[in-house]
Design a protein around this motif. Structure first.
Motif, short mmCIF file in Angstrom:
data_model
loop_
_atom_site.label_atom_id
_atom_site.label_comp_id
_atom_site.label_asym_id
_atom_site.label_seq_id
_atom_site.Cartn_x
_atom_site.Cartn_y
_atom_site.Cartn_z
N ARG A 177 0.83 -1.21 0.00
CA ARG A 177 0.00 0.00 0.00
C ARG A 177 0.86 1.25 0.00
NH1 ARG A 177 -3.84 -1.88 -2.10
NH2 ARG A 177 -5.05 -3.49 -1.07
N TYR A 178 1.85 1.29 0.87
CA TYR A 178 2.75 2.44 0.90
C TYR A 178 4.05 2.05 1.56
CZ TYR A 178 4.76 6.98 2.07
OH TYR A 178 5.63 8.04 2.20
N SER A 179 5.13 2.23 0.83
CA SER A 179 6.45 1.98 1.41
C SER A 179 7.28 3.24 1.28
CB SER A 179 7.13 0.81 0.68
OG SER A 179 8.40 0.59 1.26
N PRO A 180 7.50 3.94 2.39
CA PRO A 180 8.20 5.24 2.31
C PRO A 180 9.61 5.12 1.75
CG PRO A 180 7.35 4.83 4.54
CD PRO A 180 7.10 3.60 3.76
N PHE A 181 10.40 4.11 2.19
CA PHE A 181 11.78 4.01 1.73
C PHE A 181 11.87 3.73 0.23
CE2 PHE A 181 12.49 2.88 6.32
CZ PHE A 181 13.20 4.02 6.63
N LEU A 182 10.91 2.96 -0.28
CA LEU A 182 10.89 2.65 -1.71
C LEU A 182 10.08 3.67 -2.50
CD1 LEU A 182 10.39 -1.18 -1.26
CD2 LEU A 182 12.24 -0.18 -2.63
N ASP A 183 9.30 4.47 -1.77
CA ASP A 183 8.41 5.43 -2.41
C ASP A 183 7.42 4.73 -3.36
OD1 ASP A 183 7.31 7.92 -2.76
OD2 ASP A 183 8.68 8.52 -4.36
N TRP A 184 6.86 3.64 -2.86
CA TRP A 184 5.85 2.90 -3.62
C TRP A 184 4.48 3.17 -3.02
CZ3 TRP A 184 7.92 -2.85 -4.07
CH2 TRP A 184 9.08 -2.87 -4.87
N ARG A 185 3.49 3.25 -3.89
CA ARG A 185 2.10 3.32 -3.45
C ARG A 185 1.26 2.35 -4.27
NH1 ARG A 185 0.74 7.46 0.09
NH2 ARG A 185 2.39 9.02 0.25
N ASP A 186 0.51 1.50 -3.58
CA ASP A 186 -0.43 0.59 -4.24
C ASP A 186 0.21 -0.19 -5.38
OD1 ASP A 186 -2.66 1.13 -2.59
OD2 ASP A 186 -2.85 3.08 -3.58
N VAL A 187 1.27 -0.91 -5.05
CA VAL A 187 1.92 -1.78 -6.03
C VAL A 187 1.44 -3.23 -5.79
CG1 VAL A 187 4.13 -2.68 -6.87
CG2 VAL A 187 3.96 -0.28 -6.12
N PRO A 188 0.77 -3.84 -6.78
CA PRO A 188 0.28 -5.24 -6.60
C PRO A 188 1.44 -6.22 -6.77
CG PRO A 188 -0.32 -4.43 -8.78
CD PRO A 188 0.42 -3.30 -8.10
N LEU A 189 2.38 -6.18 -5.83
CA LEU A 189 3.68 -6.82 -5.99
C LEU A 189 3.61 -8.33 -6.11
CD1 LEU A 189 6.73 -6.28 -6.13
CD2 LEU A 189 6.80 -6.49 -3.64
N ALA A 190 2.71 -8.97 -5.35
CA ALA A 190 2.69 -10.44 -5.37
C ALA A 190 2.38 -10.96 -6.77
CB ALA A 190 1.67 -10.98 -4.36
N GLY A 191 1.37 -10.39 -7.40
CA GLY A 191 0.99 -10.83 -8.73
C GLY A 191 2.10 -10.55 -9.75
N LEU A 192 2.67 -9.36 -9.68
CA LEU A 192 3.74 -8.99 -10.62
C LEU A 192 4.96 -9.90 -10.45
CD1 LEU A 192 3.56 -5.08 -10.20
CD2 LEU A 192 2.74 -6.43 -12.15
N ALA A 193 5.33 -10.15 -9.19
CA ALA A 193 6.52 -10.96 -8.92
C ALA A 193 6.28 -12.42 -9.32
CB ALA A 193 6.92 -10.85 -7.46
N ALA A 194 5.06 -12.90 -9.07
CA ALA A 194 4.75 -14.28 -9.43
C ALA A 194 4.91 -14.48 -10.94
CB ALA A 194 3.32 -14.64 -8.99
#
Lengths: 407, 407
Positions: A177-194
């Motif tokens: 949902r939000y990662s300050p150090f990476l500056d990511w917001r709402d990244v559907p990471l599991a699906g993309l990484a899979a």
């Protein structure tokens, strides 16, 4: 949402079977009787649960002279039964499946290849040249494929990928949902990484993933209520209550770093003043050390060195940090009354500089018998965060496997 | 240790049966199918569990036009299925058993007679002339016998007694470890009260008992993670995490009152400074109001009156209290991420004076999406604490009944 491109399935048909397996995984070789007692199941239920796990090679008969716990490390060894091969012992076959765990920070990736007992076989650390989601994902995929190539040699299938990042992560949805150090917001990471890695993927908050590793394979094994407090760039906290990791109804939990311990304290990136992290996080310590000593202080290691040299005021920077951490621990103890608090993280390198203040502030601020909480320190090797990610993947594999129609 | 002099036994032979009953008790009339879905049990298991409960009159067939929830109050009414009598509905027969709940403060006893659905039939309030354990126990026994006399008229058995006191209470052992307001240490109250009153007795911390009442019969019904924060003489907090009340490994949990929100604040009886309770508890507000206004301020009601009159500085006393409470709530939200926080307690009489500051401080100090936590206020009638004690007794009756060989 986990995505499962070419899933190895785990043959636990029922939650009870997964529970028996998890019990043996955390506690080491057990008789069926003892596994049933610990999992709260009848001997008949254990026998039924164990059969397909033996057939598929996830469990094997007999004790394991190499040690009963997943990690093979110290704290839970005592829970292991006496060595030898008493009739009816079952143990987890660690070699049956492999897992990959990746921790992504703002500037590097750390990855491990582990076995099913979360023992690290291989660790890699590589810079992250671009933290934007798409190129970071490509870097993650490169690293995962490198580890997959090594895994091929072993002949065991790689059954899952775990990715841990700091910030607000919705594990169930597989999204950052939000990662300050990476500056990511709402990244559907599991699906993309899979998709990118060809493996079922689990994403979780890094501190929660580390807490899973402690719960299943570390100093939290066998405890129903404990906390992991991490000290370093951030001040994090993973909580296990009633035997389960607390995730928070809205994705936030364990935010000890943003407890305000001094309303008149330094400003924090969260918008408040005097948060634990604004006093005891690496950046806060470095900044304060510059003010106090007038030195350059490029990083935490330099700050530690100045304090060890005994520069005027330098020790006080750590004393203040220790006090803030100790009050954070006491808050956890006062609200939840855990059996144990495990202090960990890369900030432990400075532990000798603030251990006394942590202890003193904890004891002063803990209310009544909350002070009886067992406070332990547990230094982490650098790959431990990635191992946490692998533990989350193992947990997903065992408890949410599509063989049961879940996930 | 509960003592069971002349116990009515509850015919739930298995934990599953107790769970089905609890589900129907909290949610109101349900079909077997729906009860099974909510309790995570198969229809066959529900049918098996329900049979002896119907036979013994604890459950009855058919809907209940009088309302589905135990309390018959507002917040959980929406969970109740549509009125009418769809085939297969089962509901709890509230008249089947009665319970007595007693709240002991330092200067009075409050007692209620409730039915099995925790609906109050009768409430009594009486001064406690001597707070020492032996005479206080005699006063409790007198009051219980008075209510027992009334219960006889109804023909239903009184199946349990609950006693709630503030402080460190070991419910499993039935002992009050330390109660500051009563000045009790290590009083084995459950055993003593069971003997004196002739009823199985449960003792619990007052805030935890109130939390049980909210979980089973109130604004927490159907939630797995919520907090009850009580405002009044003390500032208390009951926590439900993963569906169970947090008791603390060492007997302390939910101690929101002793979170330090201002290290430079007023001294607290716990030895620290600037605890939430030292700013927002009744005594703190009265003391501060005296300082600020120069008036006598005999009690909380007088303090409220002065603030409502708009005396210079008087509103600020409440503003500061509201800020402390709001920061306490935010700490709970940041650590645990509950679905809901229910603010309650006699201090709510002043709610209009600090509601805005509570809200503002909560929003400011809540980290990220933790601010999305649903914060509700729920004024309590004076007998609510005693009703909490009755809820604890009902819980013991259903979940720890000797019919299953426990307790």
């Amino acid at each position: 949402m986990r995505s499962t491109p070419r899933a190895e399935t785990f043959p636990a048909q029922t939650p009870a079977a997964a529970q028996v397996f998890t019990t043996v995984l955390s506690h080491g070789p057990l008789t069926r009787l003892e596994a049933g007692r610990r999992a709260g199941l009848s001997p008949a239920a254990v026998t039924k649960a164990v059969r397909p796990l033996l057939a598929a090679g996830y469990l094997v008969e007999g004790g394991d002279p190499a040690g009963g716990t997943g990690s093979g490390e110290g704290p839970v060894e005592e829970a292991r039964p006496a060595l030898g091969r008493p009739a009816g012992l079952v143990r987890v076959n660690g070699e049956r499946a492999l897992f990959i765990g990746v921790k992504a920070t703002g500037d590097e990736l750390i990855a491990v290849l582990t076995d099913l007992r979360c023992r690290v076989r291989l660790a890699r650390r590589t810079p992250l040249p671009d933290r934007a989601a798409a190129p970071a994902l490509a870097s993650i995929a490169d690293l995962v494929h490198e580890l997959l190539a090594h895994a091929v040699e072993s002949g065991a299938p790689v059954a899952g990928l775990g990715i841990a990042v700091s910030g607000d992560v919705d594990r169930a949805e597989g999204a950052v949902r939000y990662s300050p150090f990476l500056d990511w917001r709402d990244v559907p990471l599991a699906g993309l990484a899979a998709t990118a890695c060809g493996l079922p993927a689990t994403v979780d908050n890094d501190v929660r993933a580390l807490t899973v590793a402690e719960q299943w394979f570390g100093a939290g094994a066998g405890l129903s209520d404990f906390a992991v407090v991490t000290v370093g760039a951030g001040i994090g906290c993973g909580l296990v209550v009633h035997g389960r990791v607390v995730a928070g109804a809205h994705g936030v939990a364990g935010e000890i770093g943003h407890l305000v311990v001094d309303p008149a304290g330094p400003p924090c990136h969260c918008g408040n003043r005097g948060c634990v992290e604004a006093i005891a996080g690496d950046a806060a310590i470095v900044a304060r050390m510059r003010e106090v000593t007038g030195h350059q202080v490029p990083d935490s290691a330099a700050a530690v060195a100045l304090a060890r040299q005994g520069l005027p005021g330098a020790r006080e920077v750590y004393a203040r940090a220790g006090e803030a951490i100790g009050r954070g621990l006491a808050t956890v103890a006062n609200l939840l009354g855990p059996q144990r608090v495990i202090i960990s993280g890369e900030g432990l390198a400075a532990y000798d500089l603030f251990a006394e203040q942590i202890r003193e502030a904890f004891t002063t601020a803990a209310f009544g018998s909350a002070a009886r909480c067992d406070v332990q320190t547990r230094p982490l090797p650098f790959e431990e965060w990635a191992r946490g990610a692998a533990a989350a993947a193992i947990q997903t594999f065992i408890t949410e496997n599509p063989a049961r129609g879940k996930g």
